[in-house]
Design a protein around this motif. Structure first.
Motif, PDB file in Angstrom:
ATOM      1  N   LEU A  11       0.828  -1.202   0.000  1.00  0.00           N
ATOM      2  CA  LEU A  11       0.000   0.000   0.000  1.00  0.00           C
ATOM      3  C   LEU A  11       0.865   1.257   0.000  1.00  0.00           C
ATOM      4  O   LEU A  11       1.968   1.261   0.531  1.00  0.00           O
ATOM      5  CB  LEU A  11      -0.908   0.005   1.235  1.00  0.00           C
ATOM      6  N   ASP A  15      -3.040   5.283  -2.226  1.00  0.00           N
ATOM      7  CA  ASP A  15      -4.144   4.324  -2.271  1.00  0.00           C
ATOM      8  C   ASP A  15      -5.325   4.855  -1.461  1.00  0.00           C
ATOM      9  O   ASP A  15      -5.153   5.612  -0.493  1.00  0.00           O
ATOM     10  CB  ASP A  15      -3.710   2.969  -1.700  1.00  0.00           C
ATOM     11  N   ASP A  19      -9.126   0.968   0.774  1.00  0.00           N
ATOM     12  CA  ASP A  19      -8.205  -0.132   0.474  1.00  0.00           C
ATOM     13  C   ASP A  19      -7.349  -0.456   1.698  1.00  0.00           C
ATOM     14  O   ASP A  19      -7.099  -1.621   1.997  1.00  0.00           O
ATOM     15  CB  ASP A  19      -7.307   0.212  -0.717  1.00  0.00           C
ATOM     16  N   SER A  44      -7.685   9.311  -1.127  1.00  0.00           N
ATOM     17  CA  SER A  44      -6.415   8.666  -0.798  1.00  0.00           C
ATOM     18  C   SER A  44      -6.058   8.964   0.653  1.00  0.00           C
ATOM     19  O   SER A  44      -6.544   9.940   1.249  1.00  0.00           O
ATOM     20  CB  SER A  44      -5.302   9.179  -1.712  1.00  0.00           C
TER      21      SER A  44
END
Length: 80
Positions: A11, A15, A19, A44
């Motif tokens: 990650l 991201d 997520d 994000s």
């Protein structure tokens, strides 16, 4: 550094927060601690931290610690 030693290696701050929450459930407690909304939109991590005035690296470091602790706890609970 492999995913076995760093659960968040795949990650990045670019991201989406969702997520992070999906891939590293321990991140949810960190997001709640800092008041970061993790369930709505596709923002994000970097953007959300900027909106809250939080250094993204601080969040990443805390998530990494929480995830590693969870892995350690899981491993120790499997011992006879």
């Amino acid at each position: 550094m492999g995913s076995e030693t760093d659960p968040i290696a795949s990650l990045t701050p670019d991201d989406a927060i969702v997520d992070w929450a999906t891939d590293v459930p321990e991140s949810i407690r960190v997001f709640e601690k800092f008041g970061v909304d993790y369930c709505c939109g596709g923002k994000s991590l970097d953007y959300a931290c900027g909106q809250r005035g939080i250094e993204v690296q601080q969040i990443v470091d805390e998530i990494r610690i929480a995830a590693k602790n969870a892995v350690s706890e899981g491993a120790s609970s499997k011992k006879p």
